[in-house]
Design an enzyme around this catalytic site. Structure first.
Site, PDB file in Angstrom:
ATOM      1  N   SER A 269      12.130  -7.729   6.471  1.00 24.02           N
ATOM      2  CA  SER A 269      11.508  -7.490   7.762  1.00 24.02           C
ATOM      3  C   SER A 269      11.880  -8.675   8.634  1.00 24.02           C
ATOM      4  CB  SER A 269       9.993  -7.410   7.561  1.00 24.02           C
ATOM      5  OG  SER A 269       9.387  -6.691   8.591  1.00 24.02           O
TER       6      SER A 269
ATOM      7  N   GLU B 151      11.353  -0.651   2.523  1.00 19.32           N
ATOM      8  CA  GLU B 151      11.546  -1.959   3.139  1.00 19.32           C
ATOM      9  C   GLU B 151      12.015  -2.999   2.124  1.00 19.32           C
ATOM     10  OE1 GLU B 151       8.057  -3.580   5.108  1.00 19.32           O
ATOM     11  OE2 GLU B 151       8.794  -5.604   4.745  1.00 19.32           O
TER      12      GLU B 151
ATOM     13  N   ARG C  31       5.662  -3.249  -5.667  1.00 17.11           N
ATOM     14  CA  ARG C  31       4.520  -3.923  -5.040  1.00 17.11           C
ATOM     15  C   ARG C  31       3.771  -4.717  -6.095  1.00 17.11           C
ATOM     16  NH1 ARG C  31       2.194  -2.751  -0.169  1.00 17.11           N
ATOM     17  NH2 ARG C  31       3.366  -0.819  -0.008  1.00 17.11           N
TER      18      ARG C  31
ATOM     19  N   ARG D  18      12.768  -6.388  -5.097  1.00 17.57           N
ATOM     20  CA  ARG D  18      13.140  -5.102  -4.513  1.00 17.57           C
ATOM     21  C   ARG D  18      14.640  -4.886  -4.546  1.00 17.57           C
ATOM     22  NH1 ARG D  18       8.707  -3.657   0.273  1.00 17.57           N
ATOM     23  NH2 ARG D  18       6.957  -3.623  -1.187  1.00 17.57           N
TER      24      ARG D  18
END
Length: 429
Positions: free
Chosen positions: A356, A353, A281, A395
């Site tokens: 999305s 995640e 993040r 990520r």
RNA sequence: GGAGAGGUGGCAGAGUGGUCGAAUGCACUCGCUUGGAAAGCGAGCAGACGUGAAAGCGUCUCGGGAGUUCGAAUCUCCCCCUCUCCGCCA
């Protein structure tokens, strides 16, 4: 933006969707009341304007215009006074007038949920649709990516903090190269699947930000320059979706499929203390975003295809992941339906995640005025928009580091990336 | 940043205060014509909103906003954008 017409025609459907999202459906009745008021005010104002136009035309047609004007003057003055009041009333109530109560209500109301979205108030009620691979097993104690990355000398957090503060990181050497390899890989795959690559502005106007529905709910989460009234994009969804704003596209040119690699900027204001370690993040991250513009009847199928496109990337990278259908309470502001792709992250001992994929139906199109015309005679209709990452660079990189780490502290490079990396592994030194 | 020019319908392009939402051409749609096509001829062809069962009617929009006027695409002011030249610069 919700369709006021729909609220008028089928208020129960809107109430139900709001309830499922955990919202108070009372706003529906408020909208109906305000809309009624607005329309009656508008009718009155337009009637007065019509009368005024008629009288003006009369003067225009008269042979002696001055005389005609003199004669009609009292009537016109009276009308002008009434018009002023009526127009003020319309402005107070108009749904497209900023700060009108109707506008406020509509701009804060999220999209209508798709019927296939399961009930549930939070992420725990999300439905796992399918899983690919299995959580990675290690014959040694695996390291979290931040430790691994520092040991390998490819991630530098102290210096990132020195330069910019918390929630930043620096990729170094093979780390930076791996990010670039991922970018290339993603864009090449997108191109092969018919996506048009776009390199859009990263600063967009308030109008653009508004048009894709980011401003009403996420204004606090965005970096902005107040002097220039520009916002740093929180996702390339914004410029890509707004690309055709105000346009009427020929139906036979749909679907339009776009892919953009961009940095994304987010304040992560509401996430204090969450995921503070590592690169999960960050205030700034990169991703390849995929956006579709489709005809209404094709968006459901498009969501499956878009999700599949993103999934293919994970499978090719040999990363364990699962596909989750978000429940009502977890679906965002714009989408009617969302699939999350979650990759296995050993340091979290959880799926996290990584993409999305959402069908926003006509919700963004209504604000952005993205329309299509089926043939020369047909009326324009609102298009549907979809978006999803394919994929988030940071990520994915994190997932590769953690899932592909070896006992000796090195990290293997997934086969499909080796041509881009021109290396089979990353090791210390 | 400085100077100048300009922003009108899908495009080109007229329109400088009064039935102008806007001539004309191209493109497009439909029809006639043709063996078929081209050409030609005829008709249609902006969007939004309101009202209506519908036909229709009404309102708004000529980059955006404010103003002058009974009346603005046309006049005034502010802003935005594009182009040209100069300066600066990756």
């Amino acid at each position: 933006m919700l369709d006021v017409g729909l609220i008028r025609r089928d208020p129960e459907r809107v109430r139900l969707s709001a309830k499922r999202r955990g919202l108070d459906p009372a706003f529906v009745d408020e909208v109906l009341r305000l809309d009624e008021e607005y329309r009656s005010a508008l009718t009155a104002a337009e009637g007065a304007q019509a009368e005024k136009n008629r009288l003006s035309a009369e003067i225009g047609k008269a042979v002696d215009k001055a005389a005609a004007a003199r004669e009609l003057r009292p009537k016109l003055d009276q009308l002008a006074q009434r018009l002023e009041d009526l127009e003020a009333r319309v402005r107070e109530l108009a749904p497209n007038e900023r700060h009108s109560p109707l506008y406020e209500l509509l701009s804060q109301s999220p999209n209508i949920l798709d019927d296939s979205v399961p009930d549930g108030s939070d992420a725990s009620k999300n439905v796992v649709l399918r899983t690919s691979g299995e959580p990675t097993k290690f014959s040694f104690d695996p390291l979290p990516h931040w430790e691994l990355g520092e040991r390998l000398g490819i991630l530098d957090f102290p210096r990132a903090a020195k330069l910019s503060g918390s929630r930043f990181s620096i990729l170094v050497g093979p780390g930076a190269r791996l990010a670039r390899a991922l970018t290339q890989f993603f864009l090449d795959r997108a191109a092969a699947k018919g996506y048009i690559e776009v390199n859009p502005p990263l600063l967009v106007s308030r109008d653009t930000m508004w048009s894709t529905g980011q401003l009403s709910k996420f204004a606090d989460a965005m970096f902005r320059d107040d002097d220039a009234e520009l916002f740093l994009v929180p996702t390339a969804e914004v410029p890509l979706t707004a690309l055709h704003g105000g346009e009427i596209l020929a139906a036979d040119t749909l679907p339009r499929k776009y892919a953009a690699f961009t940095p994304c900027f987010r304040k992560e204001a509401g996430a204090a203390g969450k995921d503070t370690r590592g690169i999960l993040r960050q205030h700034q991250f990169e991703k390849v975003e995929l956006v579709w513009v489709t005809a209404p009847e094709n968006s459901a199928g498009a969501l499956e295809a878009l999700t599949q496109d993103a999934e293919d990337l994970l499978r090719e990278l040999e990363l364990p992941y699962r596909v989750v259908l978000l429940c009502a309470g977890d679906v965002g502001f714009n989408p009617a339906k969302t699939y999350d792709l979650e990759v296995w992250v050993p340091s979290s001992q959880a799926y996290r995640e990584i993409s999305s994929c959402s069908n926003c139906t006509d919700f963004q199109s209504r604000r952005a005025a993205i329309r299509l015309r089926r043939d020369a005679k047909a009326k324009p209709e609102l298009a549907h928009t979809l978006n999803g990452s394919g994929l988030a660079i940071g990520r994915t990189l994190l997932a590769i580091l953690e899932n592909f780490q070896q006992a000796d502290g090195s990290v293997a490079i997934p086969g499909v990336l080796q041509p881009y990396m021109r290396a089979e592994k990353i090791s210390a030194g």
